[in-house]
Design a protein around this motif. Structure first.
Motif, PDB file in Angstrom:
ATOM      1  N   GLY A  72       0.800  -1.211   0.000  1.00  0.00           N
ATOM      2  CA  GLY A  72       0.000   0.000   0.000  1.00  0.00           C
ATOM      3  C   GLY A  72       0.835   1.265   0.000  1.00  0.00           C
ATOM      4  N   PRO A  73       0.165   2.421   0.138  1.00  0.00           N
ATOM      5  CA  PRO A  73       0.844   3.717  -0.005  1.00  0.00           C
ATOM      6  C   PRO A  73       1.525   4.241   1.255  1.00  0.00           C
ATOM      7  N   ASN A  74       1.372   3.549   2.385  1.00  0.00           N
ATOM      8  CA  ASN A  74       1.866   4.098   3.658  1.00  0.00           C
ATOM      9  C   ASN A  74       3.065   3.360   4.217  1.00  0.00           C
ATOM     10  N   ALA A  75       3.751   2.603   3.366  1.00  0.00           N
ATOM     11  CA  ALA A  75       4.850   1.746   3.844  1.00  0.00           C
ATOM     12  C   ALA A  75       6.205   2.185   3.317  1.00  0.00           C
ATOM     13  N   ALA A  76       6.389   3.498   3.155  1.00  0.00           N
ATOM     14  CA  ALA A  76       7.649   3.987   2.588  1.00  0.00           C
ATOM     15  C   ALA A  76       8.845   3.600   3.448  1.00  0.00           C
ATOM     16  N   ARG A  77       8.630   3.483   4.762  1.00  0.00           N
ATOM     17  CA  ARG A  77       9.757   3.183   5.658  1.00  0.00           C
ATOM     18  C   ARG A  77      10.067   1.686   5.728  1.00  0.00           C
ATOM     19  N   ILE A  78       9.183   0.848   5.223  1.00  0.00           N
ATOM     20  CA  ILE A  78       9.393  -0.596   5.280  1.00  0.00           C
ATOM     21  C   ILE A  78      10.323  -1.012   4.144  1.00  0.00           C
ATOM     22  N   GLN A  79      11.489  -1.493   4.500  1.00  0.00           N
ATOM     23  CA  GLN A  79      12.501  -1.844   3.501  1.00  0.00           C
ATOM     24  C   GLN A  79      12.425  -3.301   3.065  1.00  0.00           C
ATOM     25  N   ALA A  80      11.854  -4.158   3.891  1.00  0.00           N
ATOM     26  CA  ALA A  80      11.814  -5.585   3.576  1.00  0.00           C
ATOM     27  C   ALA A  80      10.683  -6.243   4.334  1.00  0.00           C
ATOM     28  N   LEU A  81      10.231  -7.388   3.803  1.00  0.00           N
ATOM     29  CA  LEU A  81       9.110  -8.125   4.375  1.00  0.00           C
ATOM     30  C   LEU A  81       9.511  -9.576   4.596  1.00  0.00           C
ATOM     31  N   VAL A  82       9.137 -10.124   5.756  1.00  0.00           N
ATOM     32  CA  VAL A  82       9.379 -11.527   6.059  1.00  0.00           C
ATOM     33  C   VAL A  82       8.036 -12.191   6.352  1.00  0.00           C
ATOM     34  N   LEU A  83       7.729 -13.252   5.622  1.00  0.00           N
ATOM     35  CA  LEU A  83       6.521 -14.043   5.845  1.00  0.00           C
ATOM     36  C   LEU A  83       6.925 -15.387   6.435  1.00  0.00           C
ATOM     37  N   ILE A  84       6.283 -15.779   7.524  1.00  0.00           N
ATOM     38  CA  ILE A  84       6.613 -17.027   8.207  1.00  0.00           C
ATOM     39  C   ILE A  84       5.374 -17.915   8.226  1.00  0.00           C
ATOM     40  N   SER A  85       5.448 -19.041   7.534  1.00  0.00           N
ATOM     41  CA  SER A  85       4.336 -19.997   7.460  1.00  0.00           C
ATOM     42  C   SER A  85       3.041 -19.334   7.000  1.00  0.00           C
ATOM     43  N   THR A  86       3.140 -18.500   5.982  1.00  0.00           N
ATOM     44  CA  THR A  86       1.989 -17.786   5.444  1.00  0.00           C
ATOM     45  C   THR A  86       1.528 -18.441   4.150  1.00  0.00           C
ATOM     46  N   VAL A  87       0.236 -18.707   4.048  1.00  0.00           N
ATOM     47  CA  VAL A  87      -0.347 -19.309   2.844  1.00  0.00           C
ATOM     48  C   VAL A  87      -0.871 -18.204   1.933  1.00  0.00           C
ATOM     49  N   ILE A  88      -0.464 -18.226   0.675  1.00  0.00           N
ATOM     50  CA  ILE A  88      -0.967 -17.294  -0.329  1.00  0.00           C
ATOM     51  C   ILE A  88      -1.515 -18.097  -1.497  1.00  0.00           C
ATOM     52  N   GLU A  89      -2.763 -17.851  -1.833  1.00  0.00           N
ATOM     53  CA  GLU A  89      -3.409 -18.537  -2.946  1.00  0.00           C
ATOM     54  C   GLU A  89      -3.141 -17.782  -4.248  1.00  0.00           C
ATOM     55  N   ARG A  90      -3.146 -18.533  -5.346  1.00  0.00           N
ATOM     56  CA  ARG A  90      -2.810 -17.939  -6.636  1.00  0.00           C
ATOM     57  C   ARG A  90      -3.779 -16.816  -7.023  1.00  0.00           C
ATOM     58  N   ASP A  91      -5.074 -17.081  -7.026  1.00  0.00           N
ATOM     59  CA  ASP A  91      -6.073 -16.095  -7.446  1.00  0.00           C
ATOM     60  C   ASP A  91      -6.667 -15.412  -6.225  1.00  0.00           C
ATOM     61  N   SER A  92      -5.849 -14.603  -5.589  1.00  0.00           N
ATOM     62  CA  SER A  92      -6.273 -13.911  -4.376  1.00  0.00           C
ATOM     63  C   SER A  92      -5.706 -12.502  -4.385  1.00  0.00           C
ATOM     64  N   GLU A  93      -6.234 -11.661  -3.499  1.00  0.00           N
ATOM     65  CA  GLU A  93      -5.707 -10.299  -3.387  1.00  0.00           C
ATOM     66  C   GLU A  93      -4.234 -10.326  -3.003  1.00  0.00           C
ATOM     67  N   ALA A  94      -3.882 -11.209  -2.076  1.00  0.00           N
ATOM     68  CA  ALA A  94      -2.478 -11.317  -1.664  1.00  0.00           C
ATOM     69  C   ALA A  94      -1.609 -11.787  -2.834  1.00  0.00           C
ATOM     70  N   GLY A  95      -2.147 -12.720  -3.633  1.00  0.00           N
ATOM     71  CA  GLY A  95      -1.399 -13.177  -4.796  1.00  0.00           C
ATOM     72  C   GLY A  95      -1.120 -12.044  -5.762  1.00  0.00           C
ATOM     73  N   ASN A  96      -2.107 -11.206  -6.002  1.00  0.00           N
ATOM     74  CA  ASN A  96      -1.920 -10.057  -6.885  1.00  0.00           C
ATOM     75  C   ASN A  96      -0.909  -9.077  -6.319  1.00  0.00           C
ATOM     76  N   GLN A  97      -0.927  -8.896  -4.999  1.00  0.00           N
ATOM     77  CA  GLN A  97       0.046  -7.994  -4.365  1.00  0.00           C
ATOM     78  C   GLN A  97       1.455  -8.546  -4.492  1.00  0.00           C
ATOM     79  N   LEU A  98       1.588  -9.856  -4.406  1.00  0.00           N
ATOM     80  CA  LEU A  98       2.901 -10.476  -4.523  1.00  0.00           C
ATOM     81  C   LEU A  98       3.471 -10.293  -5.924  1.00  0.00           C
ATOM     82  N   VAL A  99       2.615 -10.295  -6.921  1.00  0.00           N
ATOM     83  CA  VAL A  99       3.050 -10.139  -8.311  1.00  0.00           C
ATOM     84  C   VAL A  99       3.716  -8.780  -8.526  1.00  0.00           C
ATOM     85  N   THR A 100       3.213  -7.753  -7.866  1.00  0.00           N
ATOM     86  CA  THR A 100       3.717  -6.397  -8.106  1.00  0.00           C
ATOM     87  C   THR A 100       4.734  -5.927  -7.068  1.00  0.00           C
ATOM     88  N   LEU A 101       4.938  -6.706  -6.005  1.00  0.00           N
ATOM     89  CA  LEU A 101       5.845  -6.273  -4.937  1.00  0.00           C
ATOM     90  C   LEU A 101       7.279  -6.201  -5.433  1.00  0.00           C
TER      91      LEU A 101
END
Length: 259
Positions: free
Chosen positions: A155-184
């Protein structure tokens, strides 16, 4: 240092969830053995307690915001506490945010959908750290909380976040999270236990495909670990710490080329 503050009631929902949240907050704020400082984050009607611990080295690496999984707490001994103390020992300020209580009848995704205040709380957490001189920040999400972390970073409010760590997180292909992962575009570490839940392990290939454009995407599997990383907490911490040292360490990022 431990600062004990009064009982806080989150204003997410009235009823059982608020009662459960009050008990969780009381358990955190009433303990005398909590390592770190109990602080309060406020974002409009949303508020939360969080556990802050300053980096324990002379040179700061930055700050890590840690999100526990639904049904957990900000000092969960299996993953959150080892991460918030281990990263702090390595020079990171850590801020573990106490998220809203999960109803017994809710799935993790239902919990996420009910709590739209998570993003304002993450904004508040990032701003709280920035006000204390920590502009180099990373975000760690455990389990389904990783979806909220990804949504915030995309999103637009994470300018200070330099990196992301996901631990045991499930992301489905056709999901909002999946779309976000494509553009990250930011560095992303995906961590799972070698013997994690079946849905977590199945999701690994999906995440590799969706994040294939991102040269700073990495996956790690903790050998011999099962769901929750019981008994393998040190391995989890060392894996995350080593990756952050390469991709988000404030000192290294500021070094001139060739140093």
């Amino acid at each position: 240092m431990t600062a004990v503050i009064g009982l806080l009631v989150l204003f997410f929902h009235a009823g059982p969830a608020s009662a459960d949240q009050a008990l969780i907050n009381e358990a955190l704020t009433g303990r005398a053995d909590v390592v770190g400082t109990v602080v309060r984050l406020s974002a409009g009607r949303a508020s939360a307690v969080a556990l802050h611990r300053a980096g324990q080295l002379a040179r700061s690496r930055g700050a890590a915001i840690i999100l526990h999984p639904p049904g957990g707490n900000a000092d969960d001994p299996t993953r959150v506490r080892p991460l918030r103390l281990g990263l702090s020992d390595a020079g990171w300020d850590t801020l573990a945010v106490q998220l809203p209580a999960r109803l017994v009848s809710e799935s993790p995704l239902q919990w996420l959908a009910r709590n739209e205040q998570l993003i304002p709380l993450l904004i508040a957490a990032s701003q709280w750290l920035e006000q204390r001189g920590q502009s180099n920040q990373v975000l760690l999400g455990i389990g389904s909380s990783g979806l909220a972390a990804l949504s915030f970073v995309a999103g637009p409010n994470a300018a200070r976040i330099q990196a992301l760590v996901l631990i045991s997180t499930v992301i489905e292909r056709d999901s909002e999270a999946g779309n976000q992962l494509v553009t990250l575009q930011k560095p992303l570490l995906d961590v799972a236990a070698e013997r994690d839940r079946a849905d977590v392990l199945r999701s690994a290939a999906v995440k590799r495909q969706l994040a294939g454009h991102n040269a700073a995407f990495s996956q790690r599997r903790i050998a011999d670990a099962g769901p929750g990383f019981a008994g393998m907490e040190l391995e989890l911490v060392s894996t995350v710490r080593a990756w952050l040292a390469t991709h988000a360490d404030d000192h290294r990022l500021r070094q001139p080329t060739g140093e």
